[in-house]
Design a protein around this motif. Structure first.
Motif, PDB file in Angstrom:
ATOM      1  N   ALA A  88       0.816  -1.218   0.000  1.00 23.30           N
ATOM      2  CA  ALA A  88       0.000   0.000   0.000  1.00 23.30           C
ATOM      3  C   ALA A  88       0.852   1.272   0.000  1.00 23.30           C
ATOM      4  CB  ALA A  88      -0.933   0.010   1.204  1.00 23.30           C
ATOM      5  N   TYR A  89       2.171   1.133  -0.191  1.00 23.69           N
ATOM      6  CA  TYR A  89       3.025   2.318  -0.234  1.00 23.69           C
ATOM      7  C   TYR A  89       2.638   3.200  -1.437  1.00 23.69           C
ATOM      8  CZ  TYR A  89       7.153   5.225  -0.030  1.00 23.69           C
ATOM      9  OH  TYR A  89       7.984   6.306   0.077  1.00 23.69           O
ATOM     10  N   PRO A  90       2.610   4.556  -1.310  1.00 22.23           N
ATOM     11  CA  PRO A  90       3.061   5.365  -0.181  1.00 22.23           C
ATOM     12  C   PRO A  90       1.978   5.717   0.847  1.00 22.23           C
ATOM     13  CG  PRO A  90       2.617   6.796  -2.024  1.00 22.23           C
ATOM     14  CD  PRO A  90       2.312   5.391  -2.498  1.00 22.23           C
ATOM     15  N   GLN A  91       0.785   5.158   0.713  1.00 22.38           N
ATOM     16  CA  GLN A  91      -0.240   5.442   1.710  1.00 22.38           C
ATOM     17  C   GLN A  91       0.200   4.963   3.097  1.00 22.38           C
ATOM     18  OE1 GLN A  91      -1.035   4.473  -1.450  1.00 22.38           O
ATOM     19  NE2 GLN A  91      -1.734   6.562  -1.853  1.00 22.38           N
ATOM     20  N   ASN A  92       0.846   3.818   3.145  1.00 18.41           N
ATOM     21  CA  ASN A  92       1.430   3.301   4.384  1.00 18.41           C
ATOM     22  C   ASN A  92       2.946   3.320   4.259  1.00 18.41           C
ATOM     23  OD1 ASN A  92      -1.171   2.766   5.323  1.00 18.41           O
ATOM     24  ND2 ASN A  92      -1.136   0.660   4.588  1.00 18.41           N
ATOM     25  N   GLY A  93       3.602   3.686   5.333  1.00 22.61           N
ATOM     26  CA  GLY A  93       5.053   3.835   5.281  1.00 22.61           C
ATOM     27  C   GLY A  93       5.809   2.531   5.414  1.00 22.61           C
ATOM     28  N   PRO A  94       7.102   2.532   5.066  1.00 29.62           N
ATOM     29  CA  PRO A  94       7.941   1.331   5.207  1.00 29.62           C
ATOM     30  C   PRO A  94       8.295   1.091   6.668  1.00 29.62           C
ATOM     31  CG  PRO A  94       9.263   3.179   4.452  1.00 29.62           C
ATOM     32  CD  PRO A  94       7.842   3.661   4.497  1.00 29.62           C
ATOM     33  N   SER A  95       8.739  -0.110   6.957  1.00 30.22           N
ATOM     34  CA  SER A  95       9.155  -0.458   8.318  1.00 30.22           C
ATOM     35  C   SER A  95      10.638  -0.790   8.327  1.00 30.22           C
ATOM     36  CB  SER A  95       8.348  -1.643   8.852  1.00 30.22           C
ATOM     37  OG  SER A  95       8.536  -2.790   8.047  1.00 30.22           O
ATOM     38  N   MET A 106      13.003   1.874  21.529  1.00 30.63           N
ATOM     39  CA  MET A 106      12.038   1.978  20.438  1.00 30.63           C
ATOM     40  C   MET A 106      12.092   0.788  19.479  1.00 30.63           C
ATOM     41  SD  MET A 106      10.464   4.595  21.344  1.00 30.63           S
ATOM     42  CE  MET A 106       9.348   4.795  19.957  1.00 30.63           C
ATOM     43  N   VAL A 107      12.788  -0.265  19.889  1.00 28.53           N
ATOM     44  CA  VAL A 107      12.855  -1.494  19.094  1.00 28.53           C
ATOM     45  C   VAL A 107      12.087  -2.591  19.826  1.00 28.53           C
ATOM     46  CG1 VAL A 107      14.344  -3.286  18.126  1.00 28.53           C
ATOM     47  CG2 VAL A 107      15.058  -0.894  18.044  1.00 28.53           C
ATOM     48  N   ASP A 108      11.062  -3.122  19.182  1.00 37.01           N
ATOM     49  CA  ASP A 108      10.277  -4.201  19.766  1.00 37.01           C
ATOM     50  C   ASP A 108      11.164  -5.441  19.908  1.00 37.01           C
ATOM     51  OD1 ASP A 108       8.562  -6.564  19.944  1.00 37.01           O
ATOM     52  OD2 ASP A 108       6.901  -5.206  19.494  1.00 37.01           O
ATOM     53  N   PRO A 109      11.344  -5.972  21.115  1.00 31.41           N
ATOM     54  CA  PRO A 109      12.262  -7.109  21.305  1.00 31.41           C
ATOM     55  C   PRO A 109      11.812  -8.385  20.600  1.00 31.41           C
ATOM     56  CG  PRO A 109      10.989  -6.699  23.302  1.00 31.41           C
ATOM     57  CD  PRO A 109      10.709  -5.548  22.377  1.00 31.41           C
ATOM     58  N   LYS A 110      10.524  -8.521  20.297  1.00 34.48           N
ATOM     59  CA  LYS A 110      10.036  -9.734  19.636  1.00 34.48           C
ATOM     60  C   LYS A 110      10.165  -9.646  18.118  1.00 34.48           C
ATOM     61  CE  LYS A 110       6.747 -11.002  23.280  1.00 34.48           C
ATOM     62  NZ  LYS A 110       5.318 -11.273  23.592  1.00 34.48           N
ATOM     63  N   SER A 111       9.686  -8.567  17.544  1.00 31.52           N
ATOM     64  CA  SER A 111       9.712  -8.425  16.083  1.00 31.52           C
ATOM     65  C   SER A 111      11.001  -7.813  15.566  1.00 31.52           C
ATOM     66  CB  SER A 111       8.535  -7.569  15.625  1.00 31.52           C
ATOM     67  OG  SER A 111       8.664  -6.238  16.093  1.00 31.52           O
ATOM     68  N   LYS A 112      11.776  -7.147  16.447  1.00 39.87           N
ATOM     69  CA  LYS A 112      13.002  -6.413  16.102  1.00 39.87           C
ATOM     70  C   LYS A 112      12.710  -5.206  15.202  1.00 39.87           C
ATOM     71  CE  LYS A 112      16.105 -10.363  16.613  1.00 39.87           C
ATOM     72  NZ  LYS A 112      15.056 -11.294  17.089  1.00 39.87           N
ATOM     73  N   ILE A 113      11.473  -4.763  15.184  1.00 40.96           N
ATOM     74  CA  ILE A 113      11.092  -3.596  14.382  1.00 40.96           C
ATOM     75  C   ILE A 113      11.320  -2.320  15.184  1.00 40.96           C
ATOM     76  CG2 ILE A 113       9.145  -2.373  13.329  1.00 40.96           C
ATOM     77  CD1 ILE A 113       8.029  -5.025  12.438  1.00 40.96           C
ATOM     78  N   TRP A 114      12.004  -1.371  14.566  1.00 39.29           N
ATOM     79  CA  TRP A 114      12.212  -0.050  15.160  1.00 39.29           C
ATOM     80  C   TRP A 114      11.018   0.843  14.838  1.00 39.29           C
ATOM     81  CZ3 TRP A 114      12.629   4.532  12.296  1.00 39.29           C
ATOM     82  CH2 TRP A 114      12.960   5.676  13.036  1.00 39.29           C
ATOM     83  N   HIS A 115      10.575   1.594  15.833  1.00 38.23           N
ATOM     84  CA  HIS A 115       9.420   2.473  15.673  1.00 38.23           C
ATOM     85  C   HIS A 115       9.851   3.928  15.820  1.00 38.23           C
ATOM     86  CE1 HIS A 115       6.362  -0.772  15.834  1.00 38.23           C
ATOM     87  NE2 HIS A 115       7.308  -1.382  16.524  1.00 38.23           N
ATOM     88  N   ALA A 116       9.453   4.741  14.870  1.00 35.39           N
ATOM     89  CA  ALA A 116       9.788   6.164  14.913  1.00 35.39           C
ATOM     90  C   ALA A 116       8.907   6.893  15.920  1.00 35.39           C
ATOM     91  CB  ALA A 116       9.614   6.784  13.526  1.00 35.39           C
ATOM     92  N   SER A 121       5.697   8.813  13.420  1.00 27.97           N
ATOM     93  CA  SER A 121       4.955   7.687  13.995  1.00 27.97           C
ATOM     94  C   SER A 121       3.620   7.500  13.282  1.00 27.97           C
ATOM     95  CB  SER A 121       4.719   7.923  15.499  1.00 27.97           C
ATOM     96  OG  SER A 121       3.915   9.075  15.709  1.00 27.97           O
ATOM     97  N   GLN A 122       3.150   8.557  12.623  1.00 23.37           N
ATOM     98  CA  GLN A 122       1.959   8.493  11.779  1.00 23.37           C
ATOM     99  C   GLN A 122       2.363   8.925  10.370  1.00 23.37           C
ATOM    100  OE1 GLN A 122      -1.026   7.309  12.726  1.00 23.37           O
ATOM    101  NE2 GLN A 122      -0.230   6.928  14.788  1.00 23.37           N
ATOM    102  N   TRP A 123       2.552   7.969   9.487  1.00 17.66           N
ATOM    103  CA  TRP A 123       3.078   8.232   8.148  1.00 17.66           C
ATOM    104  C   TRP A 123       2.109   9.072   7.318  1.00 17.66           C
ATOM    105  CZ3 TRP A 123       7.772   7.308   5.987  1.00 17.66           C
ATOM    106  CH2 TRP A 123       7.874   7.397   4.599  1.00 17.66           C
ATOM    107  N   THR A 124       2.627  10.142   6.708  1.00 14.32           N
ATOM    108  CA  THR A 124       1.821  10.991   5.824  1.00 14.32           C
ATOM    109  C   THR A 124       2.328  10.816   4.395  1.00 14.32           C
ATOM    110  OG1 THR A 124       1.538  12.626   7.581  1.00 14.32           O
ATOM    111  CG2 THR A 124       1.032  13.332   5.327  1.00 14.32           C
TER     112      THR A 124
END
Length: 241
Positions: A88-95, A106-116, A121-124
């Protein structure tokens, strides 16, 4: 010996459109959007210093990256990550997903995904871009940004608590992980493989971590003394110019 580069190289040009469509079943519009994002990293200050990116051979929706952390409590770390674009890019941002455990609030220990944090935090769409995400990623590893993270924002509460209430322990743990990221088995997995274990073969999105590491597009090569001497001479000459 491995030395961090002084500046990030210009990313290579995006693959030809024809090869994109042979490679994967995505729309021409999405392919053009992602190719434009990659090309924009060649602009001045487009790609932050210390970060390298290249599209994966398996999919244009996946970029392989390496982050050389030069300053802050994570200084010296060499962190591999994957930038994943949604259909769905660019409506939804990359991870941004790290390929190994990263001790960061800011890194989820289970998924290893970093969150801005903040605006990203809300992609425009068409306002936010990959370059913004990469600069935010780099800043998030500095003390100034870590100080701003609130407990309710943190995806790893334990790390957040250590950083704010027991910095000596926090620094000790980040230093250990930094040294591990510099180990031969981490930098040169083909030459110095680590024996498989249950933790290294657990599944992530249908693939194992071992399989993920095998697909890394950015690989390091150990250099000998002669090559090291030549590199130092080239570095000295470049500084003179």
């Amino acid at each position: 010996m491995f030395s961090s580069p002084l500046r990030s190289p210009r990313p290579p040009p995006p693959p030809p459109t024809s090869s994109i469509f042979e490679q994967q079943d995505i729309s021409p519009l999405l392919a053009a959007e992602i190719a434009t994002e990659f090309s924009s990293l060649r602009a001045p200050n487009g790609c932050p210093e210390g970060i390298y990116l290249t599209p994966s051979k398996e999919s244009l929706l996946r970029w392989n990256g390496v982050f050389f952390v030069h300053r802050g409590p994570y200084a010296g770390s060499i962190l591999r990550f994957t930038l994943l674009f949604p259909l769905a890019y660019p409506q939804n941002g990359p991870s941004v997903r790290f390929d190994s455990e990263v001790f960061h609030p800011m890194v989820d220990p289970k998924s290893k995904i970093w969150h801005a944090r903040g605006r990203l935090s809300q992609w425009t769409p068409r306002v936010d871009h990959v370059s913004h995400l990469l600069h935010s990623l780099k800043r998030s590893f500095k003390s100034k940004e870590l100080d701003k993270v609130k407990e309710d924002e943190a995806f790893n509460k334990q790390v957040w608590s250590l950083y704010h209430h027991s910095q000596q322990t926090f620094i000790s743990l980040t230093s250990q992980r930094s040294l591990n990221s510099l180990s031969r088995s981490t930098l040169f997995p083909d030459e110095y493989p680590v024996p498989p274990s249950p933790n290294r073969t657990r599944k992530i999105s249908g693939q194992s971590i071992t399989e993920e590491i095998g697909k890394q597009a950015i690989k390091f090569r150990e250099i000998d003394k002669d090559e090291k001497s030549k590199l130092w001479e080239q570095l000295k000459d470049s500084l003179k110019g």
